[in-house]
Design a protein around this motif. Structure first.
Motif, mmCIF file in Angstrom:
data_model
loop_
_atom_site.group_PDB
_atom_site.id
_atom_site.type_symbol
_atom_site.label_atom_id
_atom_site.label_comp_id
_atom_site.label_asym_id
_atom_site.label_seq_id
_atom_site.Cartn_x
_atom_site.Cartn_y
_atom_site.Cartn_z
ATOM 1 N N PRO A 1 0.804 -1.545 0.088
ATOM 2 C CA PRO A 1 -0.024 0.227 0.013
ATOM 3 C C PRO A 1 0.791 1.106 -0.375
ATOM 4 O O PRO A 1 0.438 2.259 -0.803
ATOM 5 N N TRP A 2 2.082 0.834 0.429
ATOM 6 C CA TRP A 2 3.059 2.230 0.068
ATOM 7 C C TRP A 2 3.612 2.436 -0.632
ATOM 8 O O TRP A 2 4.795 3.524 -1.484
ATOM 9 N N ALA A 3 3.272 1.552 -1.667
ATOM 10 C CA ALA A 3 4.113 1.705 -3.159
ATOM 11 C C ALA A 3 3.976 3.091 -3.352
ATOM 12 O O ALA A 3 2.787 4.033 -3.952
ATOM 13 N N LYS A 4 4.951 3.879 -4.361
ATOM 14 C CA LYS A 4 4.374 5.056 -5.131
ATOM 15 C C LYS A 4 4.432 4.722 -6.537
ATOM 16 O O LYS A 4 5.508 4.119 -7.432
ATOM 17 N N VAL A 5 3.304 4.639 -6.991
ATOM 18 C CA VAL A 5 3.190 4.607 -8.686
ATOM 19 C C VAL A 5 2.289 5.570 -9.371
ATOM 20 O O VAL A 5 1.240 6.010 -8.758
ATOM 21 N N GLU A 6 2.939 6.036 -10.247
ATOM 22 C CA GLU A 6 3.104 6.972 -11.072
ATOM 23 C C GLU A 6 1.935 6.267 -12.510
ATOM 24 O O GLU A 6 2.868 5.170 -13.301
ATOM 25 N N ALA A 7 0.884 6.105 -12.301
ATOM 26 C CA ALA A 7 -0.197 5.066 -13.552
ATOM 27 C C ALA A 7 -0.412 5.925 -15.047
ATOM 28 O O ALA A 7 -1.381 7.371 -14.204
#
Length: 204
Positions: free
Chosen positions: A100-106
């Motif tokens: 849940p803490w992952a940084k994701v640029e979608a």
């Protein structure tokens, strides 16, 4: 959500650490990974890397999910398909369900879009999981221009048609690892530049 304590992260990576060692696990958690193409192959790559510890992502795919994708895209639901949710949105959700803490640029756009290039040129490693020559040609160029390790992954099923019936004649897959000192996809004959040019032309 904040990153959990080290003890929790070590427990999550217990089996992978036993197999490959703690240094690899630490490296994976520090990498910024780019994936272009989030359908069948891309979802497999995304799923494995999320479970192995990658926490920083750039995802790029212009398409929405449809019913035809449910048999291939890991984590996609019937509701996703009915609502035609963006493939990158589903991929982001699946990553953050695991971490849940992952940084994701979608990025829901083509890899040729300036926004995509701006984000992808800053990753540490690039995965191409697309099914067309034009996107692979551009990823090949990005890899060369910005000295990015690039892993091109593809699968294919080839059929012949005889009247109303179809017959599978061949199937398989390929993985190309491109690093700064190795031959590129074009050098290996893995990209059809004529097909790429056709794909990039408008209808006129």
């Amino acid at each position: 959500l904040s990153r959990p304590p080290t003890a929790t992260l070590l427990a999550m990576a217990d089996r992978e650490t036993r197999a490959f060692g703690l240094p690899l696990q630490r490296t994976l958690s520090q990498l910024r990974v780019g994936i272009v193409g989030l359908s069948g192959t891309g979802s497999q790559v995304r799923e494995a890397l999320a479970r192995w510890g990658v926490e920083d992502w750039v995802l790029c795919d212009p398409q929405n999910l449809g019913l035809e994708n449910l048999g291939r895209v890991i984590g996609a639901t019937y509701e996703d398909a009915l609502n035609q949710r963006p493939k990158v949105a589903v991929a982001k959700r699946e990553i953050q369900d695991i971490r849940p803490w992952a940084k994701v640029e979608a990025l829901q756009c083509s890899v040729v879009a300036p926004e995509a290039i701006q984000h992808l040129k800053a990753v540490d490693i690039l995965f191409g999981c697309t099914d067309n020559h034009s996107s692979r040609l551009l990823l090949n160029k990005l890899s060369r221009q910005y000295h990015l390790p690039y892993i091109d992954v593809g699968t294919g099923i080839f059929v012949t048609k005889d009247n109303a019936t179809q017959k599978i004649t061949n199937m398989g897959g390929q993985v190309h690892l491109i690093v700064p000192d190795s031959p590129c996809l074009t050098c290996r004959g893995a990209v059809d530049r004529t097909a790429a040019a056709d794909e990039l032309m408008d209808e006129d």
